[in-house]
Write a protein that holds these residues in place. Structure first.
Motif, mmCIF file in Angstrom:
data_model
loop_
_atom_site.group_PDB
_atom_site.id
_atom_site.type_symbol
_atom_site.label_atom_id
_atom_site.label_comp_id
_atom_site.label_asym_id
_atom_site.label_seq_id
_atom_site.Cartn_x
_atom_site.Cartn_y
_atom_site.Cartn_z
ATOM 1 N N ARG A 55 5.976 37.337 50.189
ATOM 2 C CA ARG A 55 5.674 38.761 50.308
ATOM 3 C C ARG A 55 4.181 38.960 50.524
ATOM 4 O O ARG A 55 3.358 38.399 49.795
ATOM 5 N N THR A 57 2.161 41.554 50.105
ATOM 6 C CA THR A 57 1.384 42.345 49.159
ATOM 7 C C THR A 57 0.867 41.560 47.971
ATOM 8 O O THR A 57 -0.250 41.806 47.494
ATOM 9 N N VAL A 62 9.725 34.958 48.093
ATOM 10 C CA VAL A 62 11.011 35.653 48.156
ATOM 11 C C VAL A 62 12.153 34.662 48.294
ATOM 12 O O VAL A 62 13.218 34.827 47.698
ATOM 13 N N TYR A 82 6.120 42.691 56.439
ATOM 14 C CA TYR A 82 6.167 42.727 54.983
ATOM 15 C C TYR A 82 6.128 41.328 54.376
ATOM 16 O O TYR A 82 5.803 41.162 53.209
ATOM 17 N N HIS A 83 6.501 40.323 55.174
ATOM 18 C CA HIS A 83 6.551 38.952 54.700
ATOM 19 C C HIS A 83 5.882 38.022 55.706
ATOM 20 O O HIS A 83 5.753 38.357 56.891
ATOM 21 N N LEU A 125 17.914 39.739 50.115
ATOM 22 C CA LEU A 125 16.778 40.486 49.565
ATOM 23 C C LEU A 125 17.209 41.347 48.383
ATOM 24 O O LEU A 125 16.488 41.465 47.386
ATOM 25 N N ASP A 129 15.922 40.981 44.518
ATOM 26 C CA ASP A 129 15.427 42.123 43.742
ATOM 27 C C ASP A 129 16.142 42.222 42.403
ATOM 28 O O ASP A 129 15.523 42.497 41.367
#
Length: 207
Positions: A55, A57, A62, A82-83, A125, A129
């Motif tokens: 990830r 951010t 992941v 995002y990845h 995904l 989560d």
């Protein structure tokens, strides 16, 4: 909570169609890969080795792949970043221009296989989560131990339980080690010196 079923037939169809037009690229272990190669968007066919989806951010891992896999389908259709990909050890990877890949999908009527593969990625995904966002520390660790035992033995003996879980969650070192100590002491798991997972005998629902 169970891991989504990998659509091997659909992924094999995509591999068979794309591999002949792929170009092998050399990537240094631990190097992060761009979704573009020589200025053009790419799909990546991961053939062997180890590669992780990270990830952007916060650097959270992941997913990691050890078997043949295809990366970049989602980015080809919706080019968000995002990845990123990170090669963990010497691997064999083929790059395919997205433009060429899309033409092949049209010509060979492969969009159903593309959709099936994307649905798997989306389900994975959601699964991740659920693993990471569980409120109880033990539940998060238990889920990751169950995931670890499904990895190839070589992968388990190259990554300690502590490192594996810390790379994939925001749990503290002490909270992970405390749980692992209890599980080992009560013989729920077997660990090799260095903190490597050898076997799971029985994981209780809670401790």
């Amino acid at each position: 909570m169970t891991i989504p079923t990998r659509p091997d037939d659909s992924m094999q169809c995509l591999f068979s169609a794309l591999e002949p037009v792929g170009s092998e690229i050399k990537v240094i272990p631990r190097k992060r890969m761009s979704w573009e190669y020589k200025g053009k968007p790419q799909l990546y066919l991961f053939m062997e080795g180890e590669i992780s989806l990270v990830r952007v951010t916060d650097g959270l891992v992941v997913a990691s792949a050890y078997d043949p896999h295809i990366f970049g389908l989602g980015e080809a259709i919706q080019p968000k970043r995002y990845h990123i990909l990170r090669v963990e050890k010497k691997s064999r990877i083929l790059a395919v221009d997205v433009e060429n890949a899309l033409k092949i999908f049209d010509e060979q009527n492969l969009w159903r296989d593309v959709s099936t593969t994307l649905a798997y990625f989306n389900a994975y995904l959601v699964y991740r989560d659920e693993m990471v966002l569980q409120q109880r520390t033990y539940s998060v660790i238990r889920s990751h131990l169950q995931e670890m035992i499904g990895l190839p033995l070589e992968a388990r003996l190259n990554t300690s339980i502590l490192d594996y879980i810390r790379l994939r969650t925001h749990l503290s070192r002490s909270s992970i080690l405390n749980v692992i100590f209890v599980l080992k002491t009560e013989k729920h798991i077997e660990i090799k010196r260095g903190g490597f997972l050898v076997a799971i005998n029985n994981l209780p629902e809670k401790i």
